[in-house]
Enzyme design. Sequence first.
Site, PDB file in Angstrom:
ATOM      1  N   ASP A   1      10.021   2.603  13.123  1.00 30.93           N
ATOM      2  CA  ASP A   1      10.721   1.462  13.734  1.00 30.93           C
ATOM      3  C   ASP A   1      12.125   1.195  13.176  1.00 30.93           C
ATOM      4  OD1 ASP A   1       9.508   0.662  11.367  1.00 30.93           O
ATOM      5  OD2 ASP A   1       8.365  -0.996  12.239  1.00 30.93           O
TER       6      ASP A   1
ATOM      7  N   ASP B   1       1.328   4.886   1.690  1.00 34.99           N
ATOM      8  CA  ASP B   1       0.919   5.795   2.762  1.00 34.99           C
ATOM      9  C   ASP B   1       1.522   7.169   2.524  1.00 34.99           C
ATOM     10  OD1 ASP B   1      -0.478   3.765   3.999  1.00 34.99           O
ATOM     11  OD2 ASP B   1       1.226   3.144   5.233  1.00 34.99           O
TER      12      ASP B   1
ATOM     13  N   ASP C   1       0.848  -1.192   0.000  1.00 38.41           N
ATOM     14  CA  ASP C   1       0.000   0.000   0.000  1.00 38.41           C
ATOM     15  C   ASP C   1       0.885   1.245   0.000  1.00 38.41           C
ATOM     16  OD1 ASP C   1       0.915  -0.176   2.652  1.00 38.41           O
ATOM     17  OD2 ASP C   1      -0.931  -1.177   3.259  1.00 38.41           O
TER      18      ASP C   1
HETATM   19  P1  ATP Z   1       4.144  -3.593   4.685  1.00 41.77           P
HETATM   20  O1  ATP Z   1       2.900  -2.752   4.607  1.00 41.77           O
HETATM   21  O2  ATP Z   1       4.752  -3.917   3.374  1.00 41.77           O
HETATM   22  O3  ATP Z   1       3.970  -4.789   5.566  1.00 41.77           O
HETATM   23  P2  ATP Z   1       5.202  -1.314   6.055  1.00 41.77           P
HETATM   24  O4  ATP Z   1       6.616  -0.869   6.305  1.00 41.77           O
HETATM   25  O5  ATP Z   1       4.372  -0.397   5.215  1.00 41.77           O
HETATM   26  O6  ATP Z   1       5.286  -2.744   5.432  1.00 41.77           O
HETATM   27  P3  ATP Z   1       3.186  -1.101   8.049  1.00 41.77           P
HETATM   28  O7  ATP Z   1       2.881  -2.045   9.150  1.00 41.77           O
HETATM   29  O8  ATP Z   1       2.181  -0.902   6.970  1.00 41.77           O
HETATM   30  O9  ATP Z   1       4.570  -1.554   7.456  1.00 41.77           O
HETATM   31  O10 ATP Z   1       3.526   0.306   8.719  1.00 41.77           O
HETATM   32  C1  ATP Z   1       3.761   1.488   7.953  1.00 41.77           C
HETATM   33  C2  ATP Z   1       4.930   2.266   8.541  1.00 41.77           C
HETATM   34  O11 ATP Z   1       4.607   2.709   9.875  1.00 41.77           O
HETATM   35  C3  ATP Z   1       6.219   1.467   8.706  1.00 41.77           C
HETATM   36  O12 ATP Z   1       6.959   1.491   7.507  1.00 41.77           O
HETATM   37  C4  ATP Z   1       6.908   2.195   9.821  1.00 41.77           C
HETATM   38  O13 ATP Z   1       7.560   3.343   9.357  1.00 41.77           O
HETATM   39  C5  ATP Z   1       5.749   2.635  10.706  1.00 41.77           C
HETATM   40  N1  ATP Z   1       5.469   1.670  11.786  1.00 41.77           N
HETATM   41  C6  ATP Z   1       4.617   0.623  11.751  1.00 41.77           C
HETATM   42  N2  ATP Z   1       4.595  -0.049  12.909  1.00 41.77           N
HETATM   43  C7  ATP Z   1       5.443   0.624  13.730  1.00 41.77           C
HETATM   44  C8  ATP Z   1       5.857   0.447  15.080  1.00 41.77           C
HETATM   45  N3  ATP Z   1       5.381  -0.561  15.796  1.00 41.77           N
HETATM   46  N4  ATP Z   1       6.730   1.319  15.587  1.00 41.77           N
HETATM   47  C9  ATP Z   1       7.214   2.345  14.861  1.00 41.77           C
HETATM   48  N5  ATP Z   1       6.866   2.573  13.582  1.00 41.77           N
HETATM   49  C10 ATP Z   1       6.006   1.731  13.020  1.00 41.77           C
HETATM   50 MG    MG Z   2       2.243  -0.748   4.789  1.00 43.39          MG
END
Ligand code: ATP
Ligand code: MG
Length: 426
Positions: free
Chosen positions: A145, A68, A66
């Site tokens: 993170d 963001d 996705d």
């Molecule tokens: P994907 O959607 O491909 O699984 P993503 O990196 O986009 O990976 P998400 O869970 O959608 O992961 O979270 C979006 C963003 O929010 C992450 O890239 C990170 O920057 C932040 N994030 C998510 N969870 C946490 C957390 N527990 N602590 C700190 N930042 C976080």
């Molecule tokens: Mg994501």
Amino acid sequence: MSISSPGSGADADSAKRLSRSEHKISRRRIDENTLKVLYRLHRHGYKAYLVGGSVRDLLLDRTPKDFDIGTDATPQQVKQLFRNCFLVGRRFRLAHIRFGGDQVIEVATFRRHPKPEEFPEDPDEHGFFMQNQFGTPREDAFRRDFTINALFYDIADFSIIDHVGGLDDLEKRRLRVIGDPKIRFEEDPVRMLRALEFSARLDFSLDHSTLTTITEQAPLIAEAATARIREELLELFRHGVGAEVLQQAQTLGLMQPMMGGYMPGKVTFRLLHEINRYFLKLGKVDEAVLLATLFIDHFWQKCPVKASIPINEVVQSAGHLMTPYCAHFHLAHGLRHQARELLVGCYRFARGLGHRGQKRFLQNPVTPLALEMFRLWTEASGGDRALLGTWQKALHTRDEISHQPSRDATRRTRRRPRRRRQSNPA
Ligand code: ATP
Ligand code: MG
């Protein structure tokens, strides 16, 4: 570059910037509606960045799950710009912009990590101890993170902004926690699981000290909201790394506290590899299959086929076995029921053909899925393939029979001879 704090300096001063010609992210690879939102925010004078996993994935030539968006517009200001915008979230307001079908683009105002004195005593409904603190883009990068998850793509000039050294880590294929891992895992223990997840998904290395910190901090994950753990577990299997990550979690001591004290058996881990491949082929995760798999070793111990336990007792044992786990994760009754049926199905398969109730069992809608699970279990445990083959044949024959018009059905459609009207004796 230090990644321990965002500092108080000017916002983008110490950030590394890659201009359009220095990176390979093309707008053609960004979703059309996301681009519309980014452009509109920018036209109205706001900062508009693509943030998080999408920038990471585009730089790695992977397809983002996705897209963001991060902005300095407040949620209210975002709402004023888009008719199709809804504000969600209680503690931290986010703007959801809806497009036709069911696409939702999330726009979040840059936020900062709360100071210790700003931490609320209780977590919110998602288990976060976070508060609604808006911040600068740099602060927003530091509250994330991992360094590779904190990169920004600026729609104003198509450049990449890196406050935390994420570009270097992408290059070196390593996953690095932003700040001190001990503190960041204490703040949110689910990050330990996410560390294992991203390292497995991207095949990135995790340095030794982070792994040691996970071992030390592992018990903390018992306090994380179970809904988040459950969601992360499903996510692992969606990405095909469930078996690998759970195995590593087990080695690091994360498994038991994460699972509410439950520890699966050895064959389960082997079976999880098969199950993961099966989910990838299926294109979705079947949570009932996953649940049954987690319990299959203990199930066989409680209900060994040789003991010829009556089916109603097998049903009860399977249910009891999963009860504490299901209660811990607040799993719905329907899900528990289906997982139990799968285990009982495996029991019926393992004890062989010719038992009472076989015909009804073969008609049960859950039986083909149970057979699929039994097949994978047979592969993982080096079980009896001939027995598996016999059941596959039996099920196939059932399907053939059920596709033929049954004799009952033909009989039912045959016209009944009309009853002669009785002449009125009167
Ligand atoms: P994907 O959607 O491909 O699984 P993503 O990196 O986009 O990976 P998400 O869970 O959608 O992961 O979270 C979006 C963003 O929010 C992450 O890239 C990170 O920057 C932040 N994030 C998510 N969870 C946490 C957390 N527990 N602590 C700190 N930042 C976080
Ligand atoms: Mg994501």
